[in-house]
Motif scaffolding. Sequence first.
Motif, PDB file in Angstrom:
ATOM      1  N   GLN A 711       0.806  -1.212   0.000  1.00 51.51           N
ATOM      2  CA  GLN A 711       0.000   0.000   0.000  1.00 51.51           C
ATOM      3  C   GLN A 711       0.840   1.262   0.000  1.00 51.51           C
ATOM      4  N   ALA A 712       2.153   1.108   0.260  1.00 54.83           N
ATOM      5  CA  ALA A 712       3.069   2.248   0.243  1.00 54.83           C
ATOM      6  C   ALA A 712       4.488   1.710   0.247  1.00 54.83           C
ATOM      7  N   GLY A 713       5.403   2.522  -0.264  1.00 57.18           N
ATOM      8  CA  GLY A 713       6.803   2.106  -0.282  1.00 57.18           C
ATOM      9  C   GLY A 713       7.739   3.292  -0.191  1.00 57.18           C
ATOM     10  N   ALA A 714       8.906   3.057   0.442  1.00 56.48           N
ATOM     11  CA  ALA A 714       9.940   4.088   0.542  1.00 56.48           C
ATOM     12  C   ALA A 714      11.232   3.513  -0.017  1.00 56.48           C
ATOM     13  N   ALA A 715      11.810   4.212  -1.000  1.00 51.90           N
ATOM     14  CA  ALA A 715      13.033   3.762  -1.658  1.00 51.90           C
ATOM     15  C   ALA A 715      14.157   4.725  -1.310  1.00 51.90           C
ATOM     16  N   LEU A 716      15.174   4.222  -0.638  1.00 52.47           N
ATOM     17  CA  LEU A 716      16.306   5.029  -0.193  1.00 52.47           C
ATOM     18  C   LEU A 716      17.502   4.750  -1.096  1.00 52.47           C
ATOM     19  N   ARG A 717      18.237   5.844  -1.498  1.00 48.94           N
ATOM     20  CA  ARG A 717      19.429   5.725  -2.361  1.00 48.94           C
ATOM     21  C   ARG A 717      19.264   4.616  -3.400  1.00 48.94           C
ATOM     22  N   PRO A 718      18.190   4.650  -4.170  1.00 48.26           N
ATOM     23  CA  PRO A 718      17.783   3.494  -4.976  1.00 48.26           C
ATOM     24  C   PRO A 718      18.370   3.461  -6.381  1.00 48.26           C
ATOM     25  N   VAL A 719      18.626   2.267  -6.872  1.00 48.71           N
ATOM     26  CA  VAL A 719      18.962   2.063  -8.280  1.00 48.71           C
ATOM     27  C   VAL A 719      17.668   2.122  -9.091  1.00 48.71           C
ATOM     28  N   THR A 720      17.666   2.939 -10.119  1.00 46.45           N
ATOM     29  CA  THR A 720      16.478   3.036 -10.973  1.00 46.45           C
ATOM     30  C   THR A 720      16.719   2.492 -12.375  1.00 46.45           C
ATOM     31  N   ASP A 721      17.994   2.422 -12.776  1.00 41.96           N
ATOM     32  CA  ASP A 721      18.332   1.949 -14.116  1.00 41.96           C
ATOM     33  C   ASP A 721      19.696   1.275 -14.024  1.00 41.96           C
ATOM     34  N   TRP A 722      19.735  -0.043 -14.223  1.00 39.72           N
ATOM     35  CA  TRP A 722      20.979  -0.783 -14.022  1.00 39.72           C
ATOM     36  C   TRP A 722      22.047  -0.424 -15.042  1.00 39.72           C
ATOM     37  N   ALA A 723      21.680   0.149 -16.175  1.00 34.21           N
ATOM     38  CA  ALA A 723      22.683   0.569 -17.152  1.00 34.21           C
ATOM     39  C   ALA A 723      23.558   1.691 -16.603  1.00 34.21           C
ATOM     40  N   HIS A 724      23.097   2.358 -15.532  1.00 38.13           N
ATOM     41  CA  HIS A 724      23.840   3.458 -14.930  1.00 38.13           C
ATOM     42  C   HIS A 724      24.655   3.014 -13.723  1.00 38.13           C
ATOM     43  N   TYR A 725      24.566   1.734 -13.331  1.00 39.34           N
ATOM     44  CA  TYR A 725      25.339   1.278 -12.183  1.00 39.34           C
ATOM     45  C   TYR A 725      26.714   0.797 -12.656  1.00 39.34           C
ATOM     46  N   ASN A 726      27.569   0.370 -11.718  1.00 40.58           N
ATOM     47  CA  ASN A 726      28.947   0.044 -12.102  1.00 40.58           C
ATOM     48  C   ASN A 726      29.040  -1.315 -12.790  1.00 40.58           C
ATOM     49  N   ALA A 727      30.150  -1.506 -13.511  1.00 40.04           N
ATOM     50  CA  ALA A 727      30.348  -2.730 -14.290  1.00 40.04           C
ATOM     51  C   ALA A 727      30.674  -3.947 -13.436  1.00 40.04           C
ATOM     52  N   PRO A 728      31.586  -3.862 -12.439  1.00 36.94           N
ATOM     53  CA  PRO A 728      31.959  -5.079 -11.701  1.00 36.94           C
ATOM     54  C   PRO A 728      30.770  -5.789 -11.069  1.00 36.94           C
ATOM     55  N   TYR A 729      29.799  -5.038 -10.549  1.00 36.78           N
ATOM     56  CA  TYR A 729      28.631  -5.660  -9.933  1.00 36.78           C
ATOM     57  C   TYR A 729      27.593  -6.060 -10.982  1.00 36.78           C
ATOM     58  N   THR A 730      27.222  -5.122 -11.817  1.00 40.60           N
ATOM     59  CA  THR A 730      26.060  -5.322 -12.680  1.00 40.60           C
ATOM     60  C   THR A 730      26.308  -6.330 -13.794  1.00 40.60           C
ATOM     61  N   SER A 731      27.508  -6.312 -14.373  1.00 46.10           N
ATOM     62  CA  SER A 731      27.771  -7.207 -15.499  1.00 46.10           C
ATOM     63  C   SER A 731      27.760  -8.666 -15.064  1.00 46.10           C
ATOM     64  N   ASN A 732      27.991  -8.932 -13.783  1.00 45.59           N
ATOM     65  CA  ASN A 732      27.829 -10.296 -13.291  1.00 45.59           C
ATOM     66  C   ASN A 732      26.426 -10.813 -13.549  1.00 45.59           C
ATOM     67  N   ILE A 733      25.451 -10.000 -13.186  1.00 45.52           N
ATOM     68  CA  ILE A 733      24.065 -10.464 -13.109  1.00 45.52           C
ATOM     69  C   ILE A 733      23.304 -10.239 -14.410  1.00 45.52           C
ATOM     70  N   LEU A 734      23.618  -9.151 -15.110  1.00 41.55           N
ATOM     71  CA  LEU A 734      22.843  -8.788 -16.305  1.00 41.55           C
ATOM     72  C   LEU A 734      23.684  -8.774 -17.575  1.00 41.55           C
TER      73      LEU A 734
END
Length: 825
Positions: A711-734
């Motif tokens: 019914q409600a949610g709070a997102a803190l320091r959130p990732v919204t687009d994985w293409a904008h996150y770093n390579a070492p972490y994201t390229s593992n998973i996606l």
Amino acid sequence: MKSVIRHVGLSALTVAVLAGCSSTVTPAAPEQVINKNAVVLSAPPQVAQALTLNQIMANPDWMGLLAKGAYWSDDSQSIFFARQAHGAPTRNYYQQQLNETVASELALNQLHAADQQHGVLDSTKTRKAYIYQGNLFVKDLAANSITQLTRQNTKVDGVRFLNNGDIAYWQGDNIFKISHESGLSEQIANIKMAPAPKGVQDPSTYIAKQQHRLIQYVALQQSNAKAKEQYKDDLAKVDPTMSAKTWYLGDTEKVSELSLSPDGRYVLLSLTDKAYSWRSEHDIMPNYLGKDGYVDAVPARARVAEDNPPGQRLVLLDLQTHTKKDITIEGLTGFDADVLANVKAENAKAKGESYNSKKSVRKVQLIQDWSWSQSAIQWQASGDKVAVMLEAVDNKDRWIATVDLTKGSLNTEHRLHDDAWINYNFNQYGWLPNSDSLFYLSEETGYSHLYLKRSGDKATALTQGKYVVSNVTLGPKAQFIYYKANKSHPGIDNVYRVEIATGKNEQLTQWQGQLDYTLSPDGSQLLLSASTRTQPAELFVQPIGGEIKQLTHYTSDAFKNYAWQAPEVVKVPSTHGAGDVYARVYLPEGYSKDNADKYPAVIFNHGAGYLQNAHYGFSGYFREFMFHNLLAQQGYVVMDMDYRGSKGYGRDWRTAVYRQMGKPEVEDLKDGVNWMAANANVDASKVGTYGGSYGGFLTFMALFTEPELFQAGAALRPVTDWAHYNAPYTSNILNTPDVDPIAYERSSPIEHAAGLQKPLLIMSGVLDDNVFFQDSVRLVQRLIELEKPMFETAIYPVEPHGFRQPSSWLDEYRRIHKLFEQELK
């Protein structure tokens, strides 16, 4: 600093934080492990003093300044550790004898002599070399005397003892040796990342040749220059006083790692493209509150969509013969496999194209393990054998290989392949002394386990089962290998050892929580940093086969004596084929399963994705732990779930999110809501969710893709687009966006923002160099253009990813609390 430490826990601070609760509350109940197969929820203890957000989000020093970075003294009779007040620029260091109850603070002029945690021993284990403040020291362990070997502004980067007793050390790309007999300091390798000098060149143009032919003076100068050059070469070959010949390795690369063999003959180098940088070529992070009153342009890391890691190559230098070998990777099994063929074919098909698989040489690099500081290059003590642990830049393979020092080639000893990605944990390995056998960790069975392999033979499993092995230590006599594992319960750690000769495993500790350990230098005792659900980590010592003894007591009385609710760890059955999902549950004060009024509830989503929080230790989210106690006091049921992708449950659980981040996790959250409705008297129409970082991302995905779930949610320091996150972490998973855009479109919240139907709170720090503030800016604009009226934002101009100011924490959680009070009650 001393006055701050003495002040912690005294009446003034206690009154300010918990208003004298230490004298009025009921003491916390002893820690117990619940029946993990039963659903038995009982009411938490009554509290005499209700929590407030001001108390919870205050400077955390009131909880006590805990010991950090503890390690053993060389004689195994005392320990060293540090303590640091929140926000303080420096640490204070301490030493505590095992037979004493109080630690002694070390003066600044004593720190160089404190037994150093990362020193190296000689072959006789009588001397220890270490680096302190960039300078080199050696300690005589028997005499307990220390000699400083360097005093300079150019720091020493590494040190090792050579087999003949000499000490070798390196500074940048230069390697030196100090003779233990004469004290002579000798440069044994001078490595320059530059083209080799061309030397005296013969004339090559018509005019130059004519000049040398017609003008005797010019010809004589040329002849003399050649003679001098030849003289220097001849002298260097025979004069024993000359330093080593320079190595010129070209100007297109840089040294990423350097490793000297124990006999001092070989240097193994890892080289990488010097033009590569982790920084973005196009972006900065603006600091709007710069110290000079202007906007500071802070360098920003590259995004996975633009990053292109070049990999590394290995080069072997023979210092004895002054010959160089470029190590070829053909000896790695699958070095040219098209491991992403299926992914590429799926993405091509989505565009109406076809993909024809073909082999090509893959980029590799030394393994980058985030959980241990050991080098990926391991020399056998004799110096004539070396192993390397390599990973593919595409994240699908990890190899342990030996290097043929004669041929300059690799021989695969072990290949770990994963169609999803190789874990960045569980990569410890090394040689057994005086043998051809390697021990290593591997997830090949689905769980991290310990193996022993003789070169050229099949591996032997030293551990096996549905549990995770980590933190491997070879005993000082190489009789046992020690390790940490969660054998009895995924959320309970203990220390074990296996006898190498027999394969017999033995449990050494009986802790009912979480712990880390360090084996004493003499192999007789364990130093433990251990916690329970309601008690932060303190230091303990346990003799092998003996009783555990607590060494430090730095948790404040104000914190220890408060009646904190120990969350129950439960198993939530999955309706999505995942088995059981472990979760912590906090129950409302006065909880009754038969209460006519159903309870509102909140689910907290931990960060990092690959992190474990539904365990029996003290949570790293200590503010959230206290906030959940506050919510429970105010009538909420709170669940903290280890959704799929979390740590501690094996490979399949970890990789369930491969190419679909946010889908299996939201399925688990749905099962969590249903479980609370069935077992904790929760009103499923009054459930909210929140979390930070990955938890913020998951909050988005839940609200966007399952709009009726919360019914409600709070997102803190959130990732919204994985293409904008770093390579070492994201390229593992996606994988990477250019190879697998389907995975990014499936997994990025901004692609699903149209699904928002319930109130959403977005909170971000402007100086977040991990998840950029731009992530939230882009999503906010997307929601505006979608004409979504049910979201609000809050920005924190001075905060990085992990907030630092108590005022920011307070503001953030006031807003979260207000959201839940408005929407769930």
